[in-house]
Design a protein around this motif. Structure first.
Motif, PDB file in Angstrom:
ATOM      1  N   ALA A   1      60.764  63.038 -41.843  1.00 27.63           N
ATOM      2  CA  ALA A   1      59.946  63.928 -41.022  1.00 27.63           C
ATOM      3  C   ALA A   1      60.746  65.157 -40.607  1.00 27.63           C
ATOM      4  CB  ALA A   1      59.428  63.177 -39.794  1.00 27.63           C
ATOM      5  N   ILE A   2      62.006  64.950 -40.258  1.00 25.80           N
ATOM      6  CA  ILE A   2      62.872  66.066 -39.875  1.00 25.80           C
ATOM      7  C   ILE A   2      63.181  66.942 -41.089  1.00 25.80           C
ATOM      8  CG2 ILE A   2      65.193  66.648 -39.042  1.00 25.80           C
ATOM      9  CD1 ILE A   2      64.972  64.070 -37.288  1.00 25.80           C
ATOM     10  N   GLN A   3      63.473  66.309 -42.223  1.00 26.44           N
ATOM     11  CA  GLN A   3      63.760  67.062 -43.439  1.00 26.44           C
ATOM     12  C   GLN A   3      62.568  67.916 -43.849  1.00 26.44           C
ATOM     13  OE1 GLN A   3      66.039  68.015 -45.303  1.00 26.44           O
ATOM     14  NE2 GLN A   3      65.244  68.347 -47.363  1.00 26.44           N
ATOM     15  N   GLU A   4      61.366  67.350 -43.773  1.00 21.25           N
ATOM     16  CA  GLU A   4      60.161  68.088 -44.134  1.00 21.25           C
ATOM     17  C   GLU A   4      59.970  69.284 -43.194  1.00 21.25           C
ATOM     18  OE1 GLU A   4      57.076  69.083 -46.547  1.00 21.25           O
ATOM     19  OE2 GLU A   4      58.578  67.498 -46.845  1.00 21.25           O
ATOM     20  N   ALA A   5      60.243  69.075 -41.912  1.00 28.68           N
ATOM     21  CA  ALA A   5      60.123  70.166 -40.950  1.00 28.68           C
ATOM     22  C   ALA A   5      61.145  71.267 -41.231  1.00 28.68           C
ATOM     23  CB  ALA A   5      60.293  69.632 -39.532  1.00 28.68           C
ATOM     24  N   CYS A   6      62.332  70.878 -41.678  1.00 30.61           N
ATOM     25  CA  CYS A   6      63.338  71.876 -42.062  1.00 30.61           C
ATOM     26  C   CYS A   6      62.850  72.692 -43.252  1.00 30.61           C
ATOM     27  CB  CYS A   6      64.658  71.195 -42.400  1.00 30.61           C
ATOM     28  SG  CYS A   6      65.552  70.467 -41.008  1.00 30.61           S
ATOM     29  N   LYS A   7      62.299  72.010 -44.260  1.00 35.41           N
ATOM     30  CA  LYS A   7      61.820  72.697 -45.463  1.00 35.41           C
ATOM     31  C   LYS A   7      60.677  73.659 -45.150  1.00 35.41           C
ATOM     32  CE  LYS A   7      61.102  70.088 -49.076  1.00 35.41           C
ATOM     33  NZ  LYS A   7      60.691  68.908 -49.888  1.00 35.41           N
ATOM     34  N   GLN A   8      59.870  73.294 -44.165  1.00 34.42           N
ATOM     35  CA  GLN A   8      58.717  74.112 -43.806  1.00 34.42           C
ATOM     36  C   GLN A   8      59.070  75.217 -42.809  1.00 34.42           C
ATOM     37  OE1 GLN A   8      55.749  71.365 -42.394  1.00 34.42           O
ATOM     38  NE2 GLN A   8      55.424  70.442 -44.407  1.00 34.42           N
ATOM     39  N   GLY A   9      60.311  75.238 -42.386  1.00 37.69           N
ATOM     40  CA  GLY A   9      60.724  76.263 -41.437  1.00 37.69           C
ATOM     41  C   GLY A   9      60.390  75.935 -39.997  1.00 37.69           C
ATOM     42  N   ARG A  10      59.971  74.691 -39.723  1.00 37.10           N
ATOM     43  CA  ARG A  10      59.658  74.292 -38.353  1.00 37.10           C
ATOM     44  C   ARG A  10      60.890  73.828 -37.588  1.00 37.10           C
ATOM     45  NH1 ARG A  10      56.825  69.902 -38.111  1.00 37.10           N
ATOM     46  NH2 ARG A  10      56.744  69.344 -40.336  1.00 37.10           N
ATOM     47  N   VAL A  11      61.994  73.644 -38.283  1.00 34.51           N
ATOM     48  CA  VAL A  11      63.289  73.326 -37.670  1.00 34.51           C
ATOM     49  C   VAL A  11      64.305  74.326 -38.181  1.00 34.51           C
ATOM     50  CG1 VAL A  11      65.188  71.665 -37.557  1.00 34.51           C
ATOM     51  CG2 VAL A  11      62.835  70.866 -37.327  1.00 34.51           C
ATOM     52  N   ALA A  12      64.997  74.964 -37.254  1.00 35.80           N
ATOM     53  CA  ALA A  12      65.992  75.979 -37.625  1.00 35.80           C
ATOM     54  C   ALA A  12      67.315  75.317 -37.973  1.00 35.80           C
ATOM     55  CB  ALA A  12      66.167  76.974 -36.474  1.00 35.80           C
ATOM     56  N   GLY A  13      67.246  74.394 -38.928  1.00 31.21           N
ATOM     57  CA  GLY A  13      68.433  73.654 -39.319  1.00 31.21           C
ATOM     58  C   GLY A  13      68.306  73.112 -40.719  1.00 31.21           C
ATOM     59  N   GLN A  14      69.353  72.425 -41.152  1.00 38.59           N
ATOM     60  CA  GLN A  14      69.412  71.849 -42.492  1.00 38.59           C
ATOM     61  C   GLN A  14      70.053  70.477 -42.410  1.00 38.59           C
ATOM     62  OE1 GLN A  14      71.999  73.965 -45.127  1.00 38.59           O
ATOM     63  NE2 GLN A  14      71.489  72.748 -46.934  1.00 38.59           N
ATOM     64  N   VAL A  15      69.394  69.476 -42.989  1.00 35.60           N
ATOM     65  CA  VAL A  15      69.993  68.141 -43.071  1.00 35.60           C
ATOM     66  C   VAL A  15      71.035  68.167 -44.185  1.00 35.60           C
ATOM     67  CG1 VAL A  15      69.598  65.689 -43.468  1.00 35.60           C
ATOM     68  CG2 VAL A  15      67.878  67.047 -42.238  1.00 35.60           C
ATOM     69  N   VAL A  16      72.299  68.081 -43.802  1.00 34.75           N
ATOM     70  CA  VAL A  16      73.371  68.203 -44.787  1.00 34.75           C
ATOM     71  C   VAL A  16      73.873  66.852 -45.282  1.00 34.75           C
ATOM     72  CG1 VAL A  16      74.122  70.454 -43.942  1.00 34.75           C
ATOM     73  CG2 VAL A  16      75.135  68.375 -42.963  1.00 34.75           C
ATOM     74  N   ALA A  17      73.573  65.784 -44.550  1.00 37.19           N
ATOM     75  CA  ALA A  17      74.013  64.457 -44.987  1.00 37.19           C
ATOM     76  C   ALA A  17      73.202  63.383 -44.283  1.00 37.19           C
ATOM     77  CB  ALA A  17      75.494  64.246 -44.696  1.00 37.19           C
ATOM     78  N   VAL A  18      73.005  62.286 -44.992  1.00 34.61           N
ATOM     79  CA  VAL A  18      72.407  61.080 -44.427  1.00 34.61           C
ATOM     80  C   VAL A  18      73.398  59.950 -44.625  1.00 34.61           C
ATOM     81  CG1 VAL A  18      70.541  59.392 -44.634  1.00 34.61           C
ATOM     82  CG2 VAL A  18      70.027  61.832 -44.769  1.00 34.61           C
ATOM     83  N   ILE A  19      73.746  59.287 -43.538  1.00 37.37           N
ATOM     84  CA  ILE A  19      74.733  58.206 -43.564  1.00 37.37           C
ATOM     85  C   ILE A  19      74.054  56.916 -43.140  1.00 37.37           C
ATOM     86  CG2 ILE A  19      76.914  57.356 -42.593  1.00 37.37           C
ATOM     87  CD1 ILE A  19      77.657  60.311 -42.031  1.00 37.37           C
ATOM     88  N   ALA A  20      74.284  55.839 -43.908  1.00 36.77           N
ATOM     89  CA  ALA A  20      73.721  54.532 -43.586  1.00 36.77           C
ATOM     90  C   ALA A  20      74.829  53.503 -43.445  1.00 36.77           C
ATOM     91  CB  ALA A  20      72.724  54.095 -44.660  1.00 36.77           C
ATOM     92  N   ASN A  21      74.554  52.491 -42.628  1.00 38.18           N
ATOM     93  CA  ASN A  21      75.515  51.388 -42.510  1.00 38.18           C
ATOM     94  C   ASN A  21      75.173  50.241 -43.453  1.00 38.18           C
ATOM     95  OD1 ASN A  21      73.184  50.832 -40.843  1.00 38.18           O
ATOM     96  ND2 ASN A  21      74.312  49.095 -39.980  1.00 38.18           N
ATOM     97  N   LYS A  22      74.109  50.428 -44.253  1.00 35.62           N
ATOM     98  CA  LYS A  22      73.705  49.419 -45.233  1.00 35.62           C
ATOM     99  C   LYS A  22      73.381  50.102 -46.550  1.00 35.62           C
ATOM    100  CE  LYS A  22      71.332  46.584 -41.749  1.00 35.62           C
ATOM    101  NZ  LYS A  22      69.997  46.045 -41.370  1.00 35.62           N
ATOM    102  N   ALA A  23      73.941  49.599 -47.638  1.00 41.07           N
ATOM    103  CA  ALA A  23      73.624  50.166 -48.952  1.00 41.07           C
ATOM    104  C   ALA A  23      72.165  49.943 -49.320  1.00 41.07           C
ATOM    105  CB  ALA A  23      74.527  49.544 -50.014  1.00 41.07           C
ATOM    106  N   SER A  24      71.525  48.952 -48.679  1.00 44.06           N
ATOM    107  CA  SER A  24      70.132  48.626 -48.983  1.00 44.06           C
ATOM    108  C   SER A  24      69.135  49.509 -48.238  1.00 44.06           C
ATOM    109  CB  SER A  24      69.857  47.161 -48.625  1.00 44.06           C
ATOM    110  OG  SER A  24      70.087  46.934 -47.232  1.00 44.06           O
ATOM    111  N   ALA A  25      69.619  50.396 -47.379  1.00 45.38           N
ATOM    112  CA  ALA A  25      68.717  51.258 -46.613  1.00 45.38           C
ATOM    113  C   ALA A  25      67.885  52.124 -47.567  1.00 45.38           C
ATOM    114  CB  ALA A  25      69.521  52.132 -45.658  1.00 45.38           C
TER     115      ALA A  25
END
Length: 212
Positions: free
Chosen positions: A17-41
């Motif tokens: 949801a945040i990434q989509e908002a960034c792409k649409q210009g609704r968030v003045a930011g960029q998701v540069v990384a996603v970190i998980a504590n589980k490889a199965s995420a």
């Protein structure tokens, strides 16, 4: 554009949801990384499909919470984030980590805080006979789910609701308000000052509304 690192443990629906908002210009930011504590995420595949860098740092590889969080801090910092977003990251964070990112780490919690900190919030709301339930976005502090609330959204509880019913209703609101709060931060409108959430110079109250 502010640099955002998102931490997940599961499907990553709020991350998307945040990434989509960034792409649409609704968030003045960029998701540069996603970190998980589980490889199965499952959110990792979704992030990679969006062209976002992904990392797995398994907590099972560490002897202690402190050792894990020390390595996690280094990994997050390697992306030089302006903001760290917890989006279903099912870990209790140490004080060292929360202090390091104080004022630039957000969390979303499926209850109307301060009600129902911790887990199983939907069932707990049903068991208590609540007529309304909801979700809170807050700054992360050392106290579990105890940081200053920035914004809440409420949903009704209907007779016959199950925990799954409530979860689905709450998820809709999560995907609406989390990108909004992230954008406030990225625009420089939102800050943690003196242990309080401040938006446009106004201290926010417990329910995410400006105090008079």
């Amino acid at each position: 554009m502010k640099r955002i690192v998102v931490l997940i443990s599961g499907t990553g629906s709020n991350m998307l949801a945040i990434q989509e908002a960034c792409k649409q210009g609704r968030v003045a930011g960029q998701v540069v990384a996603v970190i998980a504590n589980k490889a199965s995420a499952k959110g990792l595949e979704k992030a990679a499909a969006q062209g976002i860098d992904t990392e797995v740092l398994s907590h099972q590889a560490f002897d202690s919470r402190e050792a894990y969080d020390a390595e996690l801090k280094v990994l997050i910092d390697s992306y030089q984030p302006d903001l760290v977003v917890l989006a279903g990251f099912m870990r209790i964070l140490t004080g060292d980590l929360t202090r390091h990112f104080e004022g630039r780490m957000l969390n979303i919690h499926p209850s109307l805080l301060p009600k129902y900190k911790g887990v199983n919030t939907h069932q707990r709301a049903l068991d208590a006979g609540d007529k309304e339930h909801g979700v809170s976005v807050h700054f992360v502090t050392e106290e579990l789910d105890g940081g200053p609330v920035i914004l809440q959204a409420k949903v009704p509880v209907f007779d016959g609701d199950t925990a799954d019913d409530l979860q689905a209703r709450v998820h809709e609101q999560e995907h609406r308000i989390y990108p909004l709060v992230v954008n406030w931060f990225c625009q420089g409108r939102l800050a943690l000052q003196g242990g309080r959430a401040v938006l446009d110079g106004q201290v926010l109250g417990e329910s995410g509304y400006a105090n008079e």
